[in-house]
Design an enzyme around this catalytic site. Structure first.
Site, PDB file in Angstrom:
ATOM      1  N   ASP A  22      51.287  62.716  10.918  1.00  0.00           N
ATOM      2  CA  ASP A  22      52.347  62.209  10.049  1.00  0.00           C
ATOM      3  C   ASP A  22      51.765  61.143   9.125  1.00  0.00           C
ATOM      4  OD1 ASP A  22      54.978  61.546   9.216  1.00  0.00           O
ATOM      5  OD2 ASP A  22      55.722  61.951  11.235  1.00  0.00           O
ATOM      6  N   ASP A  67      55.765  61.759   5.083  1.00  0.00           N
ATOM      7  CA  ASP A  67      57.048  61.088   5.292  1.00  0.00           C
ATOM      8  C   ASP A  67      57.714  60.764   3.946  1.00  0.00           C
ATOM      9  OD1 ASP A  67      58.759  59.659   7.292  1.00  0.00           O
ATOM     10  OD2 ASP A  67      58.230  57.908   6.097  1.00  0.00           O
ATOM     11  N   GLU A  94      58.504  65.752   3.770  1.00  0.00           N
ATOM     12  CA  GLU A  94      59.886  65.413   4.106  1.00  0.00           C
ATOM     13  C   GLU A  94      60.556  64.960   2.817  1.00  0.00           C
ATOM     14  OE1 GLU A  94      62.538  62.484   6.929  1.00  0.00           O
ATOM     15  OE2 GLU A  94      60.791  61.735   5.878  1.00  0.00           O
ATOM     16  N   HIS A 126      63.230  63.974  15.148  1.00  0.00           N
ATOM     17  CA  HIS A 126      63.417  62.650  15.768  1.00  0.00           C
ATOM     18  C   HIS A 126      64.467  61.815  15.045  1.00  0.00           C
ATOM     19  CE1 HIS A 126      60.805  62.187  12.401  1.00  0.00           C
ATOM     20  NE2 HIS A 126      60.992  60.882  12.421  1.00  0.00           N
ATOM     21  N   ASP A 127      64.983  62.307  13.911  1.00  0.00           N
ATOM     22  CA  ASP A 127      65.988  61.560  13.149  1.00  0.00           C
ATOM     23  C   ASP A 127      67.387  62.157  13.273  1.00  0.00           C
ATOM     24  OD1 ASP A 127      64.086  59.806  12.122  1.00  0.00           O
ATOM     25  OD2 ASP A 127      63.689  61.068  10.378  1.00  0.00           O
TER      26      ASP A 127
HETATM   27  C1  NOJ Z   1      61.611  59.320   7.753  1.00  0.00           C
HETATM   28  C2  NOJ Z   1      61.205  59.301   9.197  1.00  0.00           C
HETATM   29  O1  NOJ Z   1      61.383  60.573   9.734  1.00  0.00           O
HETATM   30  C3  NOJ Z   1      62.062  58.240   9.856  1.00  0.00           C
HETATM   31  O2  NOJ Z   1      61.967  58.277  11.252  1.00  0.00           O
HETATM   32  C4  NOJ Z   1      61.675  56.901   9.288  1.00  0.00           C
HETATM   33  O3  NOJ Z   1      62.533  55.910   9.777  1.00  0.00           O
HETATM   34  C5  NOJ Z   1      61.766  56.911   7.754  1.00  0.00           C
HETATM   35  N1  NOJ Z   1      61.222  58.089   7.178  1.00  0.00           N
HETATM   36  C6  NOJ Z   1      61.013  55.736   7.191  1.00  0.00           C
HETATM   37  O4  NOJ Z   1      59.636  55.940   7.335  1.00  0.00           O
END
Ligand code: NOJ
Length: 548
Positions: free
Chosen positions: A95, A196, A248, A322-323
């Site tokens: 990542d 990210d 992402e 994970h989000d």
């Molecule tokens: C996206 C990530 O998936 C998340 O977990 C993170 O808090 C934010 N970007 C900031 O890096």
């Protein structure tokens, strides 16, 4: 290379397997579980960040891009993991967090100490007046997106936590540093990269948001995005024939994604977009609950499947990460129909065009955490929003209910391996409370069950790896007006799949032309193919035929 036979498994390293009893998952723990992943059949693993970080945002606040946090292990541990994974035909994806660094990163620290070179690495602006930030943008984790530094008499931008300072990508030095980091990991044998929030790096302007919101229209898919990505590609991973990259993309558009992930764009291999995971946000607001708008979700899938296909671009397919809260609790029924609905969701996703991602625990139908007290939450976003919503006048019960549905910690509780102590995750004290139902839902129990969710995922993954029809088939929507069934065909040459998914508990009638179809996969033992079918609760079926 062709990446169309890949299925990626996402590991949240802090919560996967602890090998030394400190309550944190680690690299040696992952090594112990490689056989499990090999049996599942996946051929790539994406790891959330494991390098040194103050952990304000669990590693997305990077202090050092090149050194593992000792709690995860050492470079030697990683090299062993890499060798062992390769033996099992599994590639590794790291990542890369390049929109921001931790304020503990040496670049920021040097900037704080007055080094002009490093001040130019970040986005600093004068305030509108004493104590007034440069604009009204809100951070995605709550509060102003700007923080004042007295030594500079200026404010720095942080779209996320106050300890995550945005990097200034207009500075060529910053872009070179980022390419160097990718190259460092390439030299250690890593050829998969997840970038990210990479579509936020090119800021358009710094005007006030007229809606007094987070200002996203001024920094999402900005004017230099494609230029920067092409440059990064050329300066790093694009030099490897064998690479796998995914960006992402926060609040992105289809028009941009066909470029980010176009076959000939020389940017990235594929994209994560999130529109389908906002259909249960009331008025697009994450912290306002509503039932999922199923028709909106169907329309979004169709739009992205067709739009990306027509432009020869690739989607990353996912329900979980994970989000996000756990999909079986969110779009299925994690109680009476846990197995049926977990399998249905998996089938609906895996048979689409794109590369499927499996988030740890999804393959055993792990439900949400169901925490009952704010002290159980660890995520900075959740603890911030808890205070904000209370201040806005919501009751404690209401806010805890919202967090049970929406908190990112729902996905971050430890992997559930057994019914024993801490679900076999650690001998010590886990860094976060175990999810409430681990004694009932775990790998040991699931794999022992007749017709398990795990076995269903094995079949889906095998189909992706072995069937050109699943990899390359044209996506064709069907039954578009049906209010409870999501259905589509995949077509390649004379072969065809018809995928029918009942998203509800209520039985659903569908009419198809059944001639020549056989059942390739179903989540019920006795699915019969006929022109008039009634799909049972969460029934999901993949039909196959060869056309004359
Ligand atoms: C996206 C990530 O998936 C998340 O977990 C993170 O808090 C934010 N970007 C900031 O890096």
């Amino acid at each position: 290379m062709s990446f169309k036979d890949k299925v990626v498994y996402q590991i949240y390293p802090k919560s996967f397997q602890d090998s030394d009893g400190d309550g944190w998952g680690d690299i040696r723990g992952v090594i112990q579980r490689l056989d499990y992943l090999h049996e599942l059949g996946i051929n790539y693993i994406w790891f959330n960040p494991m390098t040194v970080s103050p952990q304000r945002d669990n590693g997305y606040d990077v202090q050092d891009y090149r050194t593992f946090d000792p709690r995860y292990g050492t470079m030697e541990d990683f090299e062993e993991l890499s060798r062992e994974a390769a033996k099992r035909g599994i590639g590794l994806m790291f990542d890369m967090v390049f929109n921001h660094t931790s304020t503990e990163h040496e670049w920021f620290q040097k900037a704080l100490a007055g080094d002009e070179k490093y001040k130019k690495y970040y986005i600093l602006r004068k305030g509108k007046g004493p104590g007034v930030p440069p604009n009204n943008w809100q951070s995605k984790f709550g509060g102003s997106a700007w923080e004042y530094v007295e030594a500079w008499d200026a404010w720095y931008l942080h779209l996320y936590d106050v300890t995550q300072a945005d990097l200034d990508w207009t500075n060529p030095e910053v872009r070179r540093e980022c390419a160097d980091i990718v190259n460092y990991w390439r030299s250690h044998g890593v050829h998969g990269f997840r970038f990210d929030v990479i579509n936020l790096i090119s800021k358009r302007s710094f005007e006030d948001d007229p809606n007094n919101y987070d200002g996203r229209q001024f920094y999402t898919d900005g004017p230099m995005e494609h230029v920067y990505l092409k440059e990064l590609n050329q300066a790093s991973f694009g030099q490897d024939e064998d690479h796998l990259t995914v960006g992402e993309m926060s609040s992105t558009t289809l028009e941009n994604c066909v470029q980010y992930a176009g076959e000939d764009s020389n940017e990235l291999d594929m994209v994560f977009s999130f529109h389908h995971l906002k259909v249960d946000y009331k008025n697009q607001m994450k912290w306002e609950l509503q039932d999922a708008d199923f028709m909106a979700m169907k329309k979004l899938f169709t739009k992205w499947q067709i739009g990306m296909q027509e432009a020869h671009a690739w989607n990353a397919l996912f329900w979980n990460c994970h989000d996000q809260p756990r999909s079986v609790s969110r779009f299925g029924n994690d109680d009476r129909y846990r197995r049926e609905s977990a399998k249905m969701l998996a089938t609906a996703l895996h048979m689409m065009r794109g590369i499927p991602y499996v988030y740890m625990g999804e393959e055993i139908g792990m439900p949400n955490a169901y925490f009952t007290d704010i002290s159980q939450y660890r995520d900075v976003e959740s603890t911030n929003i808890y205070k904000i919503l209370l201040d806005e006048g919501k009751s404690k019960e209401e806010v805890l209910h919202i967090l049970q549905e929406r908190s990112r910690d729902n996905a971050r509780t430890p992997m559930q391996w057994t019914s024993g102590k801490n679900a076999g995750f650690t001998q010590g004290t886990p860094w976060i409370t175990m999810a409430s139902r681990y004694e009932e839902v775990n790998v040991e129990k699931e794999r022992a069950a007749k017709d398990s969710i795990f076995a269903h995922y094995q079949k889906l993954i095998e189909m992706r790896k072995t069937m050109p029809l699943v990899q390359d088939g044209l996506y064709v929507p069907v039954l578009e007006e049906h209010e409870s069934v999501f259905a589509y065909k995949r077509v390649l040459g004379d072969e065809e799949l018809l995928v029918l998914n009942n998203f509800y508990e209520t039985p659903a009638d569908v009419t198809i032309d059944a001639k020549g179809y056989t059942v390739l996969l179903s989540n019920y033992a006795d699915t019969a193919v006929q022109d008039a079918m009634t799909l049972r609760p969460y029934e999901s079926v993949v039909l196959y035929r060869r056309n004359a």
